[in-house]
Design a protein around this motif. Structure first.
Motif, mmCIF file in Angstrom:
data_model
loop_
_atom_site.group_PDB
_atom_site.id
_atom_site.type_symbol
_atom_site.label_atom_id
_atom_site.label_comp_id
_atom_site.label_asym_id
_atom_site.label_seq_id
_atom_site.Cartn_x
_atom_site.Cartn_y
_atom_site.Cartn_z
ATOM 1 N N LEU A 157 -27.298 -46.480 -47.215
ATOM 2 C CA LEU A 157 -28.069 -45.622 -48.118
ATOM 3 C C LEU A 157 -27.146 -44.925 -49.112
ATOM 4 O O LEU A 157 -27.423 -44.894 -50.309
ATOM 5 N N LEU A 158 -26.031 -44.381 -48.637
ATOM 6 C CA LEU A 158 -25.067 -43.774 -49.561
ATOM 7 C C LEU A 158 -24.549 -44.808 -50.556
ATOM 8 O O LEU A 158 -24.387 -44.510 -51.744
ATOM 9 N N GLY A 159 -24.311 -46.017 -50.082
ATOM 10 C CA GLY A 159 -23.824 -47.084 -50.953
ATOM 11 C C GLY A 159 -24.811 -47.432 -52.055
ATOM 12 O O GLY A 159 -24.425 -47.565 -53.226
ATOM 13 N N VAL A 160 -26.103 -47.555 -51.714
ATOM 14 C CA VAL A 160 -27.085 -47.895 -52.754
ATOM 15 C C VAL A 160 -27.296 -46.722 -53.711
ATOM 16 O O VAL A 160 -27.563 -46.937 -54.894
ATOM 17 N N LEU A 161 -27.148 -45.493 -53.227
ATOM 18 C CA LEU A 161 -27.252 -44.340 -54.128
ATOM 19 C C LEU A 161 -26.100 -44.346 -55.138
ATOM 20 O O LEU A 161 -26.303 -44.078 -56.326
ATOM 21 N N ILE A 162 -24.912 -44.672 -54.669
ATOM 22 C CA ILE A 162 -23.757 -44.771 -55.570
ATOM 23 C C ILE A 162 -23.963 -45.922 -56.548
ATOM 24 O O ILE A 162 -23.684 -45.792 -57.747
ATOM 25 N N LEU A 163 -24.482 -47.033 -56.055
ATOM 26 C CA LEU A 163 -24.765 -48.176 -56.928
ATOM 27 C C LEU A 163 -25.802 -47.815 -57.990
ATOM 28 O O LEU A 163 -25.649 -48.173 -59.166
ATOM 29 N N CYS A 164 -26.837 -47.085 -57.604
ATOM 30 C CA CYS A 164 -27.845 -46.629 -58.567
ATOM 31 C C CYS A 164 -27.209 -45.736 -59.625
ATOM 32 O O CYS A 164 -27.528 -45.848 -60.817
ATOM 33 N N LEU A 165 -26.320 -44.862 -59.198
ATOM 34 C CA LEU A 165 -25.642 -43.981 -60.141
ATOM 35 C C LEU A 165 -24.817 -44.789 -61.139
ATOM 36 O O LEU A 165 -24.917 -44.596 -62.349
ATOM 37 N N LEU A 166 -24.023 -45.724 -60.621
ATOM 38 C CA LEU A 166 -23.134 -46.495 -61.487
ATOM 39 C C LEU A 166 -23.890 -47.467 -62.392
ATOM 40 O O LEU A 166 -23.697 -47.474 -63.608
#
Length: 124
Positions: free
Chosen positions: A61-70
């Motif tokens: 979940l943290l990974g996809v949130l970072i991916l969404c940000l980037l």
């Protein structure tokens, strides 16, 4: 492309005239504020991380949130640069302060959809 913009504005104006509600407006304002900076999903990730059984899902979940940000906020928003409707149509009433940046893709929608995918995978 002009027909799409006309359809888009007609949907916006329909919502403004027919869907707004004195009862629901404060509730929806509160709910949308939970999506600011991914707050609700960061809390969800923290809850998953503290449970050993779901720790990998919390990391995902943290990974996809970072991916969404980037990809979304720093990439696509700048690439597409869609003007927010409240700026394109200055008379449009808002329930929240004018958000910064462009309007597409929606960070709230993007992070919610990504988080829903992770949570679905966590507990089928």
């Amino acid at each position: 492309m002009e027909w799409l913009q006309q359809w888009d504005s007609s949907v916006l104006f329909f919502i403004q005239q027919h869907v707004r509600s004195d009862f629901l407006d404060p509730l929806m304002t509160a709910i949308t504020s939970l999506g600011d900076i991914g707050f609700i999903w960061l809390i969800g990730a923290a809850l998953l991380l503290v449970q050993k059984k779901y720790r990998k899902h919390g990391l995902l979940l943290l990974g996809v949130l970072i991916l969404c940000l980037l990809v979304g906020n720093l990439g696509l928003k700048n690439l597409i640069g869609r003007i927010r409707p409240c700026i394109a149509y200055p008379g449009t009433p808002l329930l929240i302060p004018v958000p910064s940046g462009s309007s597409f893709p929606s960070a709230h929608s993007m992070t919610s959809f990504a988080a829903a995918g992770v949570l679905f995978a966590a507990d089928r």
